[in-house]
Structures are given as C-alpha cells and as structure tokens.
Design a protein around this motif. Structure first.
Motif, short mmCIF file in Angstrom:
data_model
loop_
_atom_site.label_atom_id
_atom_site.label_comp_id
_atom_site.label_asym_id
_atom_site.label_seq_id
_atom_site.Cartn_x
_atom_site.Cartn_y
_atom_site.Cartn_z
N ALA A 115 47.08 37.29 37.57
CA ALA A 115 47.01 38.76 37.60
C ALA A 115 45.76 39.10 36.80
CB ALA A 115 48.24 39.39 36.96
N HIS A 116 45.23 40.30 36.98
CA HIS A 116 44.04 40.63 36.19
C HIS A 116 44.27 41.84 35.30
CE1 HIS A 116 42.61 43.86 38.98
NE2 HIS A 116 43.08 43.08 39.93
N GLN A 117 43.65 41.78 34.12
CA GLN A 117 43.82 42.84 33.13
C GLN A 117 42.94 44.04 33.43
OE1 GLN A 117 43.16 41.24 29.06
NE2 GLN A 117 42.92 39.29 30.07
N LEU A 150 48.99 49.94 40.20
CA LEU A 150 49.20 49.04 41.33
C LEU A 150 48.28 47.82 41.22
CD1 LEU A 150 50.49 48.55 44.13
CD2 LEU A 150 48.65 49.92 45.12
N ASP A 151 47.04 48.08 40.87
CA ASP A 151 45.99 47.04 40.87
C ASP A 151 45.47 46.84 39.46
OD1 ASP A 151 43.97 45.32 41.53
OD2 ASP A 151 42.75 46.78 42.59
N ASP A 152 45.98 45.95 38.65
CA ASP A 152 46.98 44.97 39.02
C ASP A 152 47.96 44.81 37.85
OD1 ASP A 152 48.16 42.70 40.30
OD2 ASP A 152 46.76 41.38 39.29
N LYS A 153 48.11 45.91 37.07
CA LYS A 153 48.96 45.75 35.88
C LYS A 153 50.44 45.66 36.22
CE LYS A 153 45.68 47.42 32.44
NZ LYS A 153 45.16 48.57 31.68
N ASP A 184 37.89 40.15 34.59
CA ASP A 184 36.74 40.69 35.32
C ASP A 184 36.90 40.53 36.83
OD1 ASP A 184 36.55 37.95 35.39
OD2 ASP A 184 34.39 37.88 35.02
N GLU A 185 38.14 40.59 37.31
CA GLU A 185 38.38 40.41 38.75
C GLU A 185 37.64 41.47 39.56
OE1 GLU A 185 40.24 40.81 42.70
OE2 GLU A 185 40.11 42.33 41.15
N GLU A 186 37.60 42.67 39.05
CA GLU A 186 37.01 43.76 39.83
C GLU A 186 35.49 43.65 39.95
OE1 GLU A 186 38.75 45.51 41.61
OE2 GLU A 186 40.72 45.82 40.72
N VAL A 187 34.90 42.76 39.17
CA VAL A 187 33.45 42.55 39.32
C VAL A 187 33.15 41.09 39.66
CG1 VAL A 187 32.70 44.50 37.92
CG2 VAL A 187 33.21 42.34 36.79
N ASP A 212 48.72 35.09 43.60
CA ASP A 212 47.91 36.18 43.06
C ASP A 212 48.29 37.46 43.81
OD1 ASP A 212 45.94 37.55 41.65
OD2 ASP A 212 44.25 36.49 42.56
N GLU A 213 47.67 38.58 43.44
CA GLU A 213 47.84 39.82 44.18
C GLU A 213 47.21 39.66 45.57
OE1 GLU A 213 45.27 42.90 42.71
OE2 GLU A 213 43.63 41.52 42.41
N GLY A 214 47.38 40.67 46.42
CA GLY A 214 46.66 40.63 47.69
C GLY A 214 47.51 40.90 48.92
ZN LIG Z 1 43.16 43.69 41.95
#
Ligand SMILES: [Zn+2]
Length: 493
Positions: A115-117, A150-153, A184-187, A212-214
C-alpha cells in the motif's frame, strides 16, 4: 442441399452451446466469513486520524513535506503498537516502510502486501469543489471524505488493522509476511517500491504472493452481469511518450509556404489518430471475459464469450465503442502537448507535439516508436522518446495456489461476487515485484462507485464507512489463507 445446410447449422448450434456451458465455471463455493469481529468505530477513528496527515507526493526535485511523512510514521507507531513491537521495521529511502513478520518456516515463499502512504495533491483552484475539506476526514452521508481515503490509505490502514488483530490473537504465521508501504507511488515509486523490490532480490527472499491496489468490486460493468464483480489486475499497461518536432521553417506570415511547421505536425497527429494501433484480444483482457464475467453471464452472452473463436470480431467492435474497454485491447494513442508559435504575423520556425502511448503487453517502447515512424513517414519530422519506456508487465498466473487463495478470500468476504482478472490501464508499485514472483495481483477490497476513479485523483475522494470492516476482514483472511496455501509449489514444476 438444404439438408446439408440444416445439418451444419445443427452441429454449429450444438458446438456453440456446449462451449457456452463449459465456459470456465467458477465452481468453488466457500462459506462467507461473518464471524470475524471488527471494532468498526475504533478502526474508523484510527483511519480518519491518518487521513488528516497530508502525505502529499510531489515530482522529484520539487521538494517533499518531510514532516508530514514523519508525523505519519509516528502516528502509525502509536496506533499499531503490536506491529511495531513484534515485526522488524526497515525504513527505506527515508520514508518508505517495510515491515517483516518472520514465519516459522522462513524458506517458504512469503506473502507481500503493498500500500502507499503518499497521496496526490489537491489541484490548485479545485479546493472549492470539495464538499468537505480534503484533509478533515469528515464523516457524512455514509462516507469518509478526504484525499487518500480511497487511494490508498484505505488499503494501508486495513492491512495494518488486520495484522494488528492477528498479532493480538496470537497468530503464528508459517510463511513470512511483508508489509511494504511506499512513500512515492504517485510519482513512480523510484525511491520506495523500486528500492524495496531490490532488497528482496538482493537478499533472495522468496515471494509467493504479492497484493497491491489496482482493482476493486464493481457493478454494472458488463451488460447482463448483475453480481458484483471483483476485478483483479493481473497485468499493467506500459507507458511511453514521443516528441514530434519540426524545425527550421519560419518566415513572414505574408508569404507562407504550402505547409507550415504547424501544418506538418498537425498532419502527423491526424495520421496517428486515424491509424490507431490494432485491437488485440489476448492475455488479461481475454481472461476477463472467458474466465471472469463469461461464466456469470446469461446463456445468450455465454454463447458469445464461450465462442470467441467465432465471435471475437463482434465483441471487439462492441468494446471499441467504449474508450475504457478499447484501452484494454490496444496500445492507445493520446496527443497531450502541442507547442508552436508566438506572434500572429510570424510563422513559427518550430512546432512540437507530445504523444503519450499506453502499451499493451506484447508491444514495447521501441516497437511502438518504429510503428509511429512508419505511420508518420515524414522525414521533416524528428521523432524521439521523451524518457525510457516503462514496459507493460506480463500477466500473472491465474492457475496458481496464490490466485486460489485470493479468490477464496474474495468469496469468503464478498459472497456472491464474481472474480475477473483484468488488465490495469494505469500503474502501481507492484510492477517492480513482477520479476520476483509471477503471482502479483492488484485489488482493493472495497466497492468502487461508478465515478470512483475520477474521485481518486480528483475532488471529493471518499469511501463508504460500511465497507471498512470488510476491508479489514479481507486482509486478515488473505493472510491466513495465503499462509495455509501451498504457495509457490506450482512454480517448481
Ligand atoms: Zn494509488
């Protein structure tokens, strides 16, 4: 003569029907899990506290809010004491967190939950569109509102809750459990997931399942399928952009040439939009119909899905009418930036366009570049790759013990749902784990609203309060089911 025709039709009818009947029946019936008690109110409050910490990702070089990530880490340490006491924690690249719960049989392939912070920023100027402030974590109308809900907490907190719960109950895993929480998933994940996956490789930690999410639970996606569908990403499209540029034209606008720099680049863009990449019905997208929604469809539709050898062109024509569905079956072409001209009476010397392509597995940055050059075929135009391509990830297995453990968990927690593998159009951190394991899946255990994707990176991101407890149950049962499964055993043969 007509007898022969009738006989052929008869045989064809029987073949089509048999294939429709046999369409990969999803036969496993598992008991629903309602008995896992979750203290929903306490979970909700811990989750809301996390949403109030704005762990915003910015492009590398623009600086990050270090304090927010430090606060977030401290917040997790306070609220998940069991995890922090009993699991090893390794901090990667300053802010990514890798927790490891060592199993009693460490040689077994481990389970990795990702998951990403980080969250995407709130677009400047869009603040007023939010019905509730993005970092207030308000609860209203049955939803928790906020950036990152939702994304992604949601995934991050549900994973931590499930793990904390198992620790409190004295669960002792056989296989090692890893929680990989990137920052840093979003980048792009270059500092987080990339480095964490590298640690796994360097240390030769065996991996049997990565989640993972998705994906999510969705409804109404496919005509005729009324059941909720759990779409699970088993592959991701690739990403590449090309810059088309023409230079050295220019001049006074009073005596223009037949074709200007703007005209040359525009003509190239028109060619690219008219000669789109061919649709291909294979891999995850084919499995979505044949293995996923096909068996859950009414008989008429099963004849279609069960006989793609005959009806593939018909289905592709139907999919082509929806940009989203079409994107699952072709490398897409999207002109995204256009630059030319400064003054109304001066012909620009230079015109430049950027075109973004999302690569279907099987196409590569280089193969698409060659095709773009062929389509444009104009040597006045220089075509170059903006950055090295991010290639598409190959499909994960759907015949593995890991897939079965995941399916079983979905059926337990979301009874009556249909599981469908699919091709993710975007990217997630999990792609960096694909070299470690061919069982990398992308699914978030929550029902997605029809406009959920737009909300995720746009305004008014939210999740239903009622879905939170099932999210926790899902990860908890997944950890248990994966632990009990024979992960990795099927890859040995
Ligand atoms: Zn995400």
């Amino acid at each position: 003569m007509w007898k022969w025709a009738a006989a052929i039709f008869c045989v064809l009818g029987i073949v089509l029907s048999l294939r429709a009947w046999n369409l990969g029946v999803d036969s496993e019936v598992v008991p629903a899990v309602e008995g896992v008690p979750v203290d929903s109110d306490a979970v909700l409050e811990r989750f809301r506290g996390g949403l109030r910490i704005p762990t915003v990702s910015r492009q590398p070089g623009l600086g990050m809010d270090e304090a927010a990530f430090e606060n977030f880490r401290a917040y997790l340490a306070v609220h998940y004491p069991g995890i922090h006491e009993h699991l090893d924690l390794e901090i990667v690249s300053g802010h990514s967190l890798l927790f490891r719960w060592l199993g009693s049989e460490p040689s077994l392939p481990g389970t990795v939950l990702l998951a990403h912070q980080d969250v995407v920023p709130v677009d400047k100027g869009s603040e007023a569109d939010w019905l509730h402030p993005p970092y207030a974590a308000d609860v209203a109308d049955g939803f928790v509102w906020g950036r990152g809900s939702l994304d992604d907490k949601f995934g991050l907190f549900a994973i931590l809750e499930a793990t904390e719960m198992l620790l409190a109950e004295g669960f002792e895993p056989r296989r090692t459990l890893y929680l990989s929480l990137g920052h840093d998933e979003e980048v792009g994940g270059g500092q987080g997931a990339v480095q964490i996956a590298k640690l796994f490789g360097d240390r030769r930690w065996p991996v049997g399942l990565v989640l993972d999410e998705g994906g999510a639970i969705v409804r109404g996606l496919v005509p005729g399928v009324d059941a909720p569908v759990a779409i699970v990403g088993v592959a991701e499209k690739g990403f590449v952009s090309f810059v088309l540029e023409v230079d050295g034209m220019g001049g006074h606008s009073s005596a223009p040439p037949d074709q200007s720099a703007i005209g040359i680049i525009s003509a190239a863009i028109v060619k690219l939009e008219e000669q789109r990449f061919p649709m291909r019905f294979e891999g995850a997208s084919r499995a979505f119909f044949e293995q996923g929604v096909g068996p859950a469809s009414p008989f008429g539709m099963r004849i279609l899905y069960g006989n793609l050898w005959l009806f593939e062109p018909l289905l592709l024509a139907f999919l082509d009418s929806s940009p989203m569905m079409a994107a699952m079956t072709r490398t897409t072409t999207a002109p995204t930036i256009f630059h030319a001209g400064l003054k109304e009476n001066v012909l620009p010397a230079r015109a430049q366009a950027t075109v973004n392509f999302r690569l279907l597995p099987g196409d590569s940055g280089d193969s698409v570049l060659a095709e773009v050059r062929r389509i444009v075929s104009d040597d006045r135009i220089d075509i170059s790759m903006l950055e090295p391509a991010r290639e598409a990830s190959p499909s994960s297995r759907t015949d593995s013990e890991a897939w079965r453990a995941l399916s079983r968990t979905v059926h337990e927690v979301f009874p009556g749902s249909v599981i469908a593998p699919y091709l993710l159009l975007g990217g997630t951190d999990s792609r960096y784990f694909r070299d470690l394991c061919d069982c990398v899946y992308r699914f978030l255990p929550i029902e997605l609203e029809s406009d959920g994707l737009r909300r995720a990176h746009g305004s008014n991101e939210r999740i239903p309060v009622a879905g939170i407890a099932d999210g926790v149950r899902f990860y908890r049962r997944l950890i248990e089911n994966a632990d009990a499964a024979r992960l990795g055993s099927e890859t040995a043969g």
